[in-house]
Enzyme design. Structure first.
Site, short mmCIF file in Angstrom:
data_model
loop_
_atom_site.label_atom_id
_atom_site.label_comp_id
_atom_site.label_asym_id
_atom_site.label_seq_id
_atom_site.Cartn_x
_atom_site.Cartn_y
_atom_site.Cartn_z
N LYS A 135 -12.07 5.81 -10.53
CA LYS A 135 -11.39 7.10 -10.63
C LYS A 135 -11.63 7.73 -12.00
O LYS A 135 -11.73 8.96 -12.12
CB LYS A 135 -9.89 6.90 -10.39
N HIS A 163 0.87 -1.18 0.00
CA HIS A 163 0.00 0.00 0.00
C HIS A 163 0.90 1.23 0.00
O HIS A 163 1.66 1.43 0.95
CB HIS A 163 -0.86 -0.02 1.27
#
EC number: 4.1.1.31
Length: 980
Positions: free
Chosen positions: A645, A233
């Site tokens: 997105k 991450h």
């Protein structure tokens, strides 16, 4: 820290106090949660006495306290009861309240945290918390401004210390909440050990028996596989050290529950656990929670495998043992030893998409380290098995392989243990090629274990075979000899660059200039010819043709060719748009000499890519050379992050749904067994869903079919697998959901639903893109009003936040894109455009009834709406406005902020109208409970973060401000419950 802070009072002393000191203060906040300081005044009057007591062992302390009189151990009349995990039952005001223990745990830990921090910091924390509670009660701009003014008056050091306090409290509250969920599940445990709940195997199997025969269910369960892929991450904020401490705190809470359940725990046992909890919280407060060095990809891989070594290694066989008992109870058959219900993989060390730090040698080293860890863990397991197997009776199959017939099993195990140790030594050495006498093949190791199992069963020792040996065999099935095989991921442009360099070097012209049909034709010919295009390493001799990035791409495939089978999983192509993207990777593997090419999984990410995925795969399935290589099996990855997105949440969801349906029909047409790999993140904006069971059940029917491959990312790894009880529960939910999805009948969407959903998708996408892409004010607003610009300088991930330097939102990765909006609690990517679409339909008298019918009857649509409602209830536009007012200097950016907040309000109204709710999330008790606890603390962290950002942008060299920013990021992440 004063020694008196380490002193624990006895149960006896507390009982003396109870007679004269009301407990009302201790429980005054029983409907909320305790303050940090609710026990801060509880100190001994004599410092000498404190010092003497603090030197004693727990037993001596208990004995001394038990026999002290009230004269020489007198409490202040103003003292409140001391924080303890063991609140006397007579004092509990809510004996029948299932959440009373949760509140007690959080009160206790919050109070202990208050005891170990400095008085001045504690005073500041309480001051801010009081102002935050007042704002929560009043919700006036003046109340929020008062809170902001308090933060503005803190100096930099105090800003950082107060941020730490709130952040640690959020982590402790999370630990208590996660533990409490497991605690409450304990009340529904079935006799098999799994939970009798609709999202557990203990509940799903009996439910399915109402519609299916046991044999059908058993066949489906034993042939299904859930593969969880652990990924790094780029906004991972919790240090490994801190995560370990938090795990130990949860262990203490578990031990306290066991003592309560016993009902006869001694005062010493209780005091010892209270002491242990204080030590952990004290250590947590005194530790540096900020990462001082930017992690390398290998560091991230180490962090990722920690959960496998410390939790999953023992949890997986325990879960499978319980699943086995559940199968016997309901289906009448045991789970086969070699049933691969669960499997694990990783991207950490193999994912090089946009990360120049992941080199071929990086993947080599991580693969070998994983092998070394697996060998070490298996060797330890076999040594434990060795100590148990003193049995003297064995079959001829075992006796023929050993020199010592007196203890044949130990004689059989001895060389296996030595071979594992030799395997570990090789894997820890720089040598790549495995020497003789080491384990490389999972099948070899498995067969040797099965010989033992057969022998024990055939000689009347099945009970022994079903113990530790069975657990080891199941670990081999789940983890293999590589612990977690690595996927390789690279973006399509890098492969095109490599092929283009090859064709230019060979005098064939520029591959990049060819049209798609020409590319496919040439690639197919080269794949079929099996003739090498390049001599190994020649690219380093001709820098004119081969750039450094091109050399790196070619050497990735050399690395793949070197790896023993089982080290690597799939080759994922990000930003895949065409059939040639897939063929290029196959050719590069074959040209590098890969004997058994990795399966190539195109990742379709954007809206256009998803809509074109079926045509792309049809071209590939129409090529005989390609069908000959894949042997009837194909993996396709669906990108949830970038599609959302790109087009907004609603539009992306429908595109993902339709794409999977269309690809399933295509696979059936060409007789291909297709597996979908779901690239989901932690936030709803990236395809995440805290209700995993419902998320899996909301997929298009007949698209999972018992094969579910999905990413588990960054901090969600810790949330779902950081403690053995949570890990077991997560594995149970996945297994139950994949089985239920396969066998439970679900109606297909009505034609009018599909038509309306397409219309809503178009409206939502247009509204979303009008803001994110079409409004010139958006990028300045986004960069000023969120911490996005600061992410790159923080040492919280090896991968850059952007694929390419510079650029606008399109170049930003989906994780920091969502992460930035989560930090300000505006959560814009999740809801923007959804309200426009819902409102449009509700205002149309012909479409409104269809929309309401969709919400009632289409699980996938209802799940999406409910998730948006959940995010809206967690959002706080007033907080987002505060960031804007403090950080935005551009009047036009502020104008856009006002517009988007109105969109947020409009979306709230539209969702409430559709769901029929009066308040957001009113039917989600757990969420409301969590928000009631978290909001005042997260409010403080947001105000502290906004103030920190203001100061950093004015003085970027101030080190303590960078620490404060990272601390607030961690705290808000913990408070929101999910991140990027």
């Amino acid at each position: 820290m004063h020694s008196s802070l380490l002193l624990r009072r006895s149960r006896f002393a507390r009982s003396l106090t109870a007679a004269t000191q009301p407990r009302a203060t201790h429980y005054a906040s029983s409907l909320g949660f305790s303050t940090f300081s609710s026990y801060n005044s509880n100190k001994l009057s004599s410092s000498a006495e404190s010092t003497t007591f603090a030197r004693h062992s727990p037993l001596l302390r208990f004995q001394t306290r038990a026999f002290s009189s009230s004269d020489n151990y007198r409490l202040s009349s103003f003292a409140e009861p001391e924080p303890t995990l063991f609140v006397p039952p007579a004092a509990a005001e809510e004996k029948d309240d299932p959440d009373a223990l949760l509140r007690s745990d959080i009160r206790t830990m919050g109070s202990l945290l208050g005891k170990v921090m400095e008085e001045s910091t504690l005073h500041q924390v309480e001051g801010m918390r009081a102002l935050a509670k007042k704002w929560r009660a009043d919700k006036t701009p003046e109340a929020l401004q008062a809170l902001a003014l308090y933060a503005a008056n803190l100096d930099n050091q105090d800003l950082q210390r107060v941020s730490r306090a709130f952040t640690h409290f959020m982590a402790l509250a999370n630990a208590a909440e996660q533990h409490h969920r497991v605690r409450r599940l304990g009340y529904t445990t079935a006799s098999s050990g799994l939970y009798n709940k609709p999202d557990s195997c203990g509940g799903v199997l009996p439910a399915l028996l109402k519609e299916h025969e046991p044999e059908e269910i058993f066949e489906a369960l034993t042939s299904q596989m859930t593969e969880l892929i652990l990924t790094a991450h780029p906004t991972q904020v919790n240090r490994r050290t801190i995560l370990s401490k938090q795990r130990r705190i949860q262990d203490i809470l578990t031990q306290a529950d066991k003592l309560r359940d016993q009902g006869n725990a001694s005062g010493f046992e209780q005091a010892a656990l209270d002491d242990a909890l204080l030590r952990e919280i004290s250590s947590l407060w005194l530790s540096d929670e900020v990462s001082r060095f930017k992690p390398t990809p290998e560091d991230e891989a180490e962090r990722g495998t920690l959960v496998v070594e410390t939790v999953l290694w023992d949890t997986v066989p325990l879960f499978l043992r319980k699943l086995n008992a559940t199968c016997i109870q309901y289906l009448g058959q045991p789970l086969p030893l070699d049933s691969q219900v669960l499997k694990f993989g990783s991207w950490m060390g193999g994912d090089r998409d946009g990360n120049p730090n992941v080199k071929p040698d990086t993947t080599r080293r991580v693969c070998k380290r994983n092998r070394a860890k697996a060998a070490r863990l298996f060797a330890a397991d076999l040594e434990s098995l060795y100590s148990e197997l003193s049995i003297t009776v064995a079959t001829d199959e075992v006796l023929s392989k050993v020199d010592d017939p007196r203890e044949p099993y130990r004689a059989y195990l001895r060389p296996m243990i030595e071979k594992l140790k030799k395997t570990q030594a090789w894997a820890e050495s720089p040598e790549m090629a495995p020497p003789p006498g080491v384990y490389v093949s999972k099948e070899e190791f498995m067969e040797e274990l099965l010989v033992l199992h057969r022998s024990l069963c055939d000689t009347g020792n099945a009970v022994t075979a079903d113990g530790r040996l069975t657990d080891i065999i199941r670990k081999v099935t789940a983890f293999g000899l590589t612990l977690i095989p690595l996927d390789v991921r690279q973006e399509s442009g890098r492969h095109e660059e490599a092929i283009d360099s090859i064709t230019r070097f060979l005098g064939l012209g520029s591959y990049s200039d060819w049209d798609e049909d020409t590319k496919i034709s040439w690639l197919s010919q080269q794949i079929a010819s099996k003739r090498p295009l390049l001599r190994k390493g020649i690219w380093r001799e001709h820098p004119k043709f081969f750039s450094e990035t091109c050399c790196d791409t070619l050497e990735i495939h050399d690395m793949i060719a070197e790896q023993p089978e089982g080290s690597l999983g799939a080759y994922v192509i990000s930003q895949a748009t065409s059939a040639s993207d897939v063929l290029a990777v196959l050719l590069l593997q074959l040209d590098a000499g890969v004997k058994k090419p990795l399966r190539v999984a195109p990742l379709f990410e954007t809206l256009d890519d998803l809509n074109g995925a079926t045509d792309t795969m049809r071209k590939l399935f129409s090529l005989p050379v390609y069908m000959g290589i894949i042997q009837g099996k194909q993996e396709v990855m669906i990108g949830y992050s970038d599609s959302a997105k790109d087009a907004g949440r609603l539009s992306a969801i429908f595109a993902q749904y339709q794409t999977q349906e269309s690809l399933r029909h295509l696979a059936e047409e060409f007789n291909v067994d297709m597996t979908f790999f779901h690239g989901k993140g932690g936030t709803v904006g990236r395809g995440g869903n805290p209700q995993t069971f419902l998320a899996i059940m909301s997929h298009a029917p007949n698209t999972i079919n018992g094969k579910f491959r999905v990413t588990e990312q960054g901090e969600m790894i810790h949330q779902n697998f950081g403690h053995y009880q949570r890990a077991e529960r997560t594995l149970d939910i996945y297994t139950a959901a994949v089985l239920a999805e396969r066998l439970k009948k679900r109606p297909a969407p009505k034609p009018e639903w599909r038509a309306l959903m397409q219309e809503m998708s178009d409206i939502s996408c247009a509204a979303y893109r009008a803001v994110v892409r079409g409004d010139e004010r958006f990028v300045p607003y986004f960069r000023a009003a969120t911490p996005e610009s600061e992410f790159a300088s923080l040492k919280i991930g090896s991968r850059p936040a952007k694929r390419k330097a510079g650029g606008g939102v399109e170049s930003l990765r989906a994780i920091p894109w969502n992460f930035a909006w989560t930090q300000t609690r505006f959560n814009l990517p999740t809801w923007l455009g959804v309200g426009h679409a819902i409102d449009h339909c509700l205002k149309d008298e012909t479409k409104a009834p269809i929309l309401r019918d969709m919400y009632e009857g289409w699980d996938s649509f209802r799940t999406m709406v409910d998730l948006v409602e959940m995010i809206l209830s967690k959002s706080e536009p007033a907080i987002a406005k505060h960031y804007e007012e403090l950080l935005c200097s551009d009047p036009k950016a502020k104008e856009l902020g006002e517009i988007t907040r109105q969109y947020h309000l409009d979306t709230e109204k539209a969702v409430l109208d559709l769901t029929g709710h009066t308040n957001l999330g009113e039917n989600n008790f757990i969420l409301q409970r969590a928000l009631g606890v978290r909001n005042p603390y997260v409010d403080c962290l947001n105000v502290l973060q906004a103030e920190t950002l203001k100061r950093i942008r004015a003085n970027p060299e101030e080190k303590v401000l960078e620490d404060a920013l990272l601390t607030t990021i961690t705290g808000i992440s913990n408070g929101m419950g999910n991140t990027g």
